[in-house]
Design an enzyme around this catalytic site. Structure first.
Site, PDB file in Angstrom:
ATOM      1  N   ARG A   1      -2.781  12.153  -6.213  1.00 26.27           N
ATOM      2  CA  ARG A   1      -2.576  11.146  -5.142  1.00 26.27           C
ATOM      3  C   ARG A   1      -1.936  12.013  -3.910  1.00 26.27           C
ATOM      4  O   ARG A   1      -0.998  12.913  -4.262  1.00 26.27           O
ATOM      5  CB  ARG A   1      -1.508  10.125  -5.796  1.00 26.27           C
TER       6      ARG A   1
ATOM      7  N   ARG B   1       9.897  10.399  -1.481  1.00 30.14           N
ATOM      8  CA  ARG B   1       9.883   9.111  -2.389  1.00 30.14           C
ATOM      9  C   ARG B   1      11.194   9.310  -3.151  1.00 30.14           C
ATOM     10  O   ARG B   1      11.653   8.098  -3.526  1.00 30.14           O
ATOM     11  CB  ARG B   1       8.768   9.340  -3.034  1.00 30.14           C
TER      12      ARG B   1
ATOM     13  N   ARG C   1       0.515  14.643 -12.309  1.00 30.08           N
ATOM     14  CA  ARG C   1      -0.073  13.678 -12.464  1.00 30.08           C
ATOM     15  C   ARG C   1      -1.449  13.832 -11.847  1.00 30.08           C
ATOM     16  O   ARG C   1      -1.745  14.197 -10.455  1.00 30.08           O
ATOM     17  CB  ARG C   1       0.572  12.426 -11.978  1.00 30.08           C
TER      18      ARG C   1
ATOM     19  N   LYS D   1       6.059   3.588 -15.271  1.00 35.41           N
ATOM     20  CA  LYS D   1       6.103   2.013 -15.020  1.00 35.41           C
ATOM     21  C   LYS D   1       4.610   1.488 -15.130  1.00 35.41           C
ATOM     22  O   LYS D   1       4.456   0.576 -15.948  1.00 35.41           O
ATOM     23  CB  LYS D   1       6.816   1.568 -13.831  1.00 35.41           C
TER      24      LYS D   1
ATOM     25  N   ARG E   1      11.566  -3.641  -4.401  1.00 30.14           N
ATOM     26  CA  ARG E   1      11.958  -1.980  -4.083  1.00 30.14           C
ATOM     27  C   ARG E   1      13.234  -2.175  -3.317  1.00 30.14           C
ATOM     28  O   ARG E   1      13.784  -0.971  -2.893  1.00 30.14           O
ATOM     29  CB  ARG E   1      10.768  -1.149  -3.523  1.00 30.14           C
TER      30      ARG E   1
HETATM   31  P1  AMP Z   1       3.622   3.531  -6.001  1.00 29.76           P
HETATM   32  O1  AMP Z   1       2.257   3.495  -6.520  1.00 29.76           O
HETATM   33  O2  AMP Z   1       4.403   2.371  -6.675  1.00 29.76           O
HETATM   34  O3  AMP Z   1       4.590   4.690  -6.159  1.00 29.76           O
HETATM   35  O4  AMP Z   1       3.902   3.217  -4.427  1.00 29.76           O
HETATM   36  C1  AMP Z   1       3.431   4.096  -3.455  1.00 29.76           C
HETATM   37  C2  AMP Z   1       3.538   3.900  -2.149  1.00 29.76           C
HETATM   38  O5  AMP Z   1       3.365   2.438  -1.691  1.00 29.76           O
HETATM   39  C3  AMP Z   1       5.075   3.793  -1.868  1.00 29.76           C
HETATM   40  O6  AMP Z   1       5.801   5.007  -1.703  1.00 29.76           O
HETATM   41  C4  AMP Z   1       5.425   2.872  -0.650  1.00 29.76           C
HETATM   42  O7  AMP Z   1       4.994   3.634   0.593  1.00 29.76           O
HETATM   43  C5  AMP Z   1       4.126   1.812  -0.827  1.00 29.76           C
HETATM   44  N1  AMP Z   1       4.851   0.811  -1.559  1.00 29.76           N
HETATM   45  C6  AMP Z   1       4.475   0.459  -3.042  1.00 29.76           C
HETATM   46  N2  AMP Z   1       5.378  -0.600  -3.153  1.00 29.76           N
HETATM   47  C7  AMP Z   1       6.153  -1.080  -2.277  1.00 29.76           C
HETATM   48  C8  AMP Z   1       7.144  -1.770  -2.114  1.00 29.76           C
HETATM   49  N3  AMP Z   1       7.687  -2.790  -3.062  1.00 29.76           N
HETATM   50  N4  AMP Z   1       7.887  -1.756  -0.963  1.00 29.76           N
HETATM   51  C9  AMP Z   1       7.517  -1.100  -0.033  1.00 29.76           C
HETATM   52  N5  AMP Z   1       6.527  -0.003  -0.015  1.00 29.76           N
HETATM   53  C10 AMP Z   1       5.942  -0.055  -1.363  1.00 29.76           C
END
Ligand code: AMP
Length: 215
Positions: A160, A171, A127, A13, A88
């Site tokens: 990360r 996740r 990654r 994404k 989400r």
């Molecule tokens: P991502 O980089 O999108 O995978 O996000 C990393 C982490 O940030 C996720 O595992 C959540 O802990 C938090 N996070 C990101 N976007 C959201 C969202 N829309 N709602 C809740 N937590 C989020």
């Protein structure tokens, strides 16, 4: 164009949002990047988000909805945006619809990046992200020219924290329970576009642009 990108972590994404946002001249809004910046700066938001992120859990809806609502009010969102990693949960999607309805500009499309779980685990384990500019690499499928160094800016590449295997599994479970239901939410309202995200980045970009009519 106002777009939402949906899909499990590792589906591509963020990579695709960056490409399309640049081509369309609209911002890529990644809640994950916003939270990571807040954690880095140790702001009150960052300190709250950190404990959820480290556990692979979602940051609470009211916090997340608040930061997105504020971000969407910024001038650069006038001509559209790509939301990458938001919504989400169903309450986040409902809040987004309310925010956009109040602004008189409904969402154009929600794009689902469809991919198998095993492929996601493989991608996330490989990654690496540039600590300086955020560019994304994969040591198996998209290695940098020099190991550990960003091609674009020369910054150091890091894994990360939440890409470690145990957190990846958490996740993915959270995705299945809380985020996958959004596919039905957008499908029922006729706004869903489905893309096969298991292909190469170039093929996915082409399919995405064709599906959105911006090829
Ligand atoms: P991502 O980089 O999108 O995978 O996000 C990393 C982490 O940030 C996720 O595992 C959540 O802990 C938090 N996070 C990101 N976007 C959201 C969202 N829309 N709602 C809740 N937590 C989020």
């Amino acid at each position: 164009m106002q777009l939402v990108f949906l899909g499990p972590p590792g589906a591509g994404k963020g990579t695709q949002a960056a490409i399309l946002a640049r081509e369309l001249g609209i911002p890529q809004i990644s809640t994950g990047d916003m939270f990571r910046a807040a954690v880095r700066d140790q702001t009150p938001l960052g300190r709250e988000a950190q404990r959820y992120m480290e556990a692979g859990q979602l940051v609470p809806d009211e916090v997340t909805i608040g930061i997105v609502e504020e971000r969407l009010r910024a001038d650069d969102c006038r001509d559209g945006f790509i939301l990458d990693g938001f919504p989400r949960t169903v309450p986040q999607a409902e809040a987004l619809d309310r925010i956009l309805a109040a602004a008189g500009r409904p969402l154009d499309r929600a794009v689902e990046f469809a991919i198998e779980e095993e492929e996601v685990v493989r991608r996330l384990a490989g990654r690496r992200t540039c600590s300086e500019c955020g560019a994304v690499y994969n040591i198996y499928t998209r290695p940098p020219r020099q190991a550990g160094v960003c091609d674009s800016c020369g910054g150091p590449l890091a894994q990360r924290e939440d890409d470690r295997e145990e957190t990846v599994r958490a996740r993915l479970a959270v995705y299945g329970q809380q985020t996958a239901p959004l596919i039905g939410y957008y499908k029922e309202s006729g706004r869903l576009v489905r893309i096969d995200a298991s292909r190469t980045p170039g093929e996915v970009t082409a399919a995405l642009k064709e599906a959105l009519g911006v090829a």
